[in-house]
Design an enzyme around this catalytic site. Structure first.
Site, PDB file in Angstrom:
ATOM      1  N   GLU A 192      53.001  42.634 -66.915  1.00  0.00           N
ATOM      2  CA  GLU A 192      52.241  42.278 -68.113  1.00  0.00           C
ATOM      3  C   GLU A 192      53.126  42.005 -69.331  1.00  0.00           C
ATOM      4  OE1 GLU A 192      49.273  45.335 -68.474  1.00  0.00           O
ATOM      5  OE2 GLU A 192      48.239  44.693 -66.658  1.00  0.00           O
ATOM      6  N   GLU A 275      46.402  42.733 -60.028  1.00  0.00           N
ATOM      7  CA  GLU A 275      46.018  44.067 -60.518  1.00  0.00           C
ATOM      8  C   GLU A 275      44.593  43.984 -61.021  1.00  0.00           C
ATOM      9  OE1 GLU A 275      48.631  46.363 -63.114  1.00  0.00           O
ATOM     10  OE2 GLU A 275      46.851  47.099 -64.176  1.00  0.00           O
TER      11      GLU A 275
END
Length: 815
Positions: A192, A275
């Site tokens: 991320e 995810e």
């Protein structure tokens, strides 16, 4: 008095019931489904259908220490949990295991240990992910392994993740994997944190040069930006094998709709929802059921990976109930196999990576999302097929008619289902009657709120292992902190920042001691303002106790002993705790911190300088609101503070420097039993725990209500042993109860005749000087006001530990 409004509400309810009956008799029916009821959906499962290749359903160990406590579980419970996660035909039967490449830094709910704290000093046995991958492979040799970094040791690239150092570090990590006989199938970049095209190109080239067949997953961030970049950059396009995006069906959502972009689809690459989740292991199951199907239908994602794998972390951390299995009590061996396990199993037990999606046999029931979705898969060689159907949002029964074509087996298909339609403990992965064909068609009735799998495969089932009951970690507790081997963490110790691992003792002491190993601030993933190394251990119900340990500083700095650790701020952005901090110069302070890392000094001073490379004993005693701090035999301070009434212990350093710890001991203080009759007032709303009506019948719901003076607001606490209590309504002599032993957050509590079950036993723990949490022995969930409501009549439910005032209850003696 409140009898009139109660009576009025019952009259309104009765009138509504009569009105509904009249409408029914008149032939007027309110719409049960906004999309309109669907009678039949025809599905032709055609082996000649086009479709992408299925890569699997998996979960993530890491992105925080969410697997940490599993390592310390006793046998046979540890093996049972691993079976439920990985064993084919038993539970989740995961097809992908994604692990964190440890970086010594907090990555949500803890830090994972690096293999190389300092440049050139490699220990391939550090951490527990090697063990976990080995266990997964032992149960399912075909499971695919993936790896991703959240942070990295501070020496890498002088703090620059996108560096050659990081490429070299990952190659070293892959070499360690090989030493453990583990082949890593997929590897990514920085979780991320966007992407660096040149770095990905270097990673791909280096893997090829070193002979690794490992595929590169690109992006691992929110959105599909890397796909757009790949369309304009052929070198980046060649370097990224799989495009992975996070929360493609929405973050903390129902996951009813999933998304991709034209650029992502145009690359022709496999697209992963790399995810997802971050939701409670029970209430997150319906969103998971939607997303596994709808991710492919809406966005053509071919893998679904849940974060995290297991909720095996302490309950004072933010994501303490997220995962497929909850396992947060290694000392008792208690665990629960949660509904997300079975949402996963309805796909994983009936498919395998390498199967093909069948596009013409996948879609929405009746063409409407609210009715549910279905996705079909075919095995290589068309040897078998499975269709997974979810009806999470449906409100009426539906039917599907299935036909088989294109060379697929036409044998009578089997049917398995899981019911998520209620909050009660419900049946999971139940085999129904095989379908009987009529003129080559098979008909199946679908109930709302369920997942069905229609399949020609065999070998499925639900595991039968049973957990022991929960129990508080008993005091006294001692641990030399020597661990089981050099480089390992001490039992039950969960690291939040840095790396606390065993090493040869310094300062003339023989054997192994616990050492803070990280010498530099790591490349961080979280944004906490106080990223100092520390670790926590123990039971949140510990209230009055003395904690002591030996500490040694290897260089200038300070060590810390912590007590009454409670709620931790999300991503380690604070901690409710008391700290005794002692420096090598003798400067000391007794501090209180909160969940924003705001610090209050309760006392401070200067003692004889401990210096470096010498052992000294630190101790904190908590008795009621009195806190005493000691260094060696000298009392440093005695203060009064009522902020925190109970919690764990911890140890740490004020910076990234070497320190050692040994001989931890926690001895109990004096505790006064709570047996007696009380009113329980919610700290958030100011209203009382109340049994609806008079509380004289089994099943009476529990709500909050302003004080009335009635007996239905009086409660008798009686010790049941091991620190637990029964809570009995005075008016009806019935016990506070978790209905049907349901473990789903949001379940409203009720009253029931005494049955001595764990669903009627409660751990009552001081949170402050005048406020208690009430935790169910059944599942570790706490008594809470639904939605933290201040409305009279709001349901009192069970919910995950949050530290919110709505979970805190003031006990006032009555009579």
């Amino acid at each position: 008095m409140r009898s009139t409004p109660r009576s009025g509400r019952r009259q309104i309810s009765a009138l509504l019931t009569i009105l509904a009956l009249c409408l029914t008799l008149a032939g007027v029916h309110p719409p049960a489904n906004a999309a309109g009821p669907v009678r039949t959906t025809d599905i032709t499962v055609d082996g000649a259908s086009p479709g992408r290749v299925f890569d699997g359903v998996g979960a993530i160990s890491g992105g925080g220490g969410n697997t940490r406590l599993l390592l310390d579980y006793p046998e046979p419970q540890r093996a049972q949990i691993l079976d439920y996660l990985f064993k084919p035909g038993y539970g989740a039967a995961l097809q992908i295991l994604k692990v964190e490449v440890g970086g010594d830094t907090n990555s949500t709910d803890g830090a994972e240990s690096s293999i190389e704290h300092t440049r050139g000093s490699v220990n391939c046995d550090n951490g527990y992910e090697w063990w976990l991958m080995e266990q997964a492979k032992a149960r399912n040799p075909g499971i695919r392994l993936a790896a991703l970094s959240w942070g990295a040791p501070g020496w890498i690239g002088n703090g620059n993740f996108w560096s050659q150092d990081m490429i070299d570090y990952l190659m070293t990590w892959l070499g360690c994997a090989a030493q453990h006989h583990l082949a890593i199938d997929y590897i990514g970049g920085w979780n991320e944190r966007g992407f660096n095209a040149a770095w990905y190109e270097n990673l791909h080239a280096t893997l090829a040069a070193k002979g690794y067949a490992t595929k590169v997953v690109g992006g691992d961030s929110f959105g599909w930006d890397i796909a757009t970049a790949m369309r304009a950059d052929s070198a980046l396009n060649d370097a990224v094998d799989i495009i992975g995006a996070h929360y493609t069906c929405g973050y903390l959502s129902a996951m009813a709709t999933c998304s991709t972009t034209p650029d992502a689809l145009a690359t022709g690459k496999q697209l992963w929802a790399s995810e997802n989740g971050s939701q409670d292991a029970n209430t997150g199951a319906p969103p998971m059921a939607r997303a596994i199907n709808r991710g492919y239908l809406d966005a053509r994602t071919t893998a679904y990976i849940n974060w995290p794998l297991v909720a095996s972390l302490y309950q004072n951390q933010s994501f303490n109930t997220m995962g497929l299995v909850t396992a947060n009590q290694p000392w008792s061996g208690a665990y629960s196999v949660d509904r997300s396990t079975w949402a996963t199993a309805q796909t994983t037990q009936f498919t395998a990576p390498g199967w093909q999606y069948l596009d013409t046999a996948s879609g929405y029931l009746g063409g409407k999302r609210d009715n549910g979705s279905y996705v079909s898969y075919a095995a290589p060689g068309k040897s078998a097929w499975s269709t997974v159907i979810e009806t999470m949002d449906a409100t009426v029964d539906q039917t599907v008619t299935l036909k088989v074509a294109g060379g697929l087996p036409a044998d009578a298909p089997h049917v398995w289902s899981t019911d998520f339609s209620t909050n009660s403990a419900t049946s999971h992965l139940v085999r129904g009657a095989d379908l009987v064909g009529t003129s080559g068609a098979y008909r199946l009735t679908l109930k709302p709120g369920r997942i069905y799998t229609v399949t020609t495969t065999t070998g499925q089932g639900a595991g039968t292992a049973v957990s022991p009951q929960r129990a508080a970690l008993a005091l006294p507790y001692t641990d030399p902190l020597a661990g089981t081997a050099t480089g390992q963490e001490a039992r039950y110790l969960a690291t939040m920042n840095g790396a606390f691992e065993t090493a040869p003792c310094a300062g003339g002491r023989t054997g192994r001691c616990l050492r803070q190993q990280t010498p530099l601030t790591p490349i961080r993933w979280t944004d906490e303002i106080a990223p100092q190394p520390y670790a926590m251990l123990g039971d949140l119900s510990w209230s009055n106790y003395t904690v002591g340990l030996d500490a040694l500083l290897e260089q200038q700095g300070s060590t810390e002993l912590l007590g009454r650790l409670g709620t931790q701020g999300r991503n380690n952005n604070g901690l409710n705790a008391y700290h005794l901090r002692v420096s090598d110069t003798g400067a000391w302070s007794l501090l209180r911190t909160d969940t924003a890392w705001a610090s209050t000094t309760l006392a401070s001073g200067t003692a004889t300088a401990p210096g470096i490379n010498s052992w000294h004993h630190l101790a904190l005693t908590f008795q009621g609101t009195t806190i005493t701090a000691k260094l060696d035999t000298a009392t440093l301070a005695t203060v009064t503070d009522s902020s925190y009434g109970a919690g764990q212990i911890g140890l740490g350093t004020t910076g990234y420097h070497g320190a050692q710890f040994a001989n931890l001991s926690i001895t109990p203080g004096t505790t006064t039993p709570l047996d007696g009759t009380y009113k329980l007032t919610n700290a958030h709303s100011g209203q009382l725990l109340d049994a609806f009506g008079q509380g004289t019948a089994d099943g009476t719901p529990i709500i909050q209500w302003p004080a009335t003076g009635g007996a239905n607001q009086l409660w008798h606490l009686t010790s049941t042993g091991e620190g637990y209590y029964s809570i009995t309504g005075v008016a009806g002599d019935r016990n506070l109860d978790v209905p049907n032993r349901g473990v789903v957050p949001g379940t409203q509590l009720n009253l029931w005749s005494a049955n001595h079950g764990v669903n009627q036993q409660w751990l009552v723990t001081p949170a402050t000087a005048d406020c208690y949490t009430v935790e169910s022995r059944l599942d570790g969930l706490r008594m809470d006001v639904n939605g933290a409501s201040a409305t009279p009549g709001a349901p009192v439910v069970q919910g995950p530990a949050s530290g919110n005032p709505s979970q805190c209850w003031r006990l006032t003696t009555a009579g």
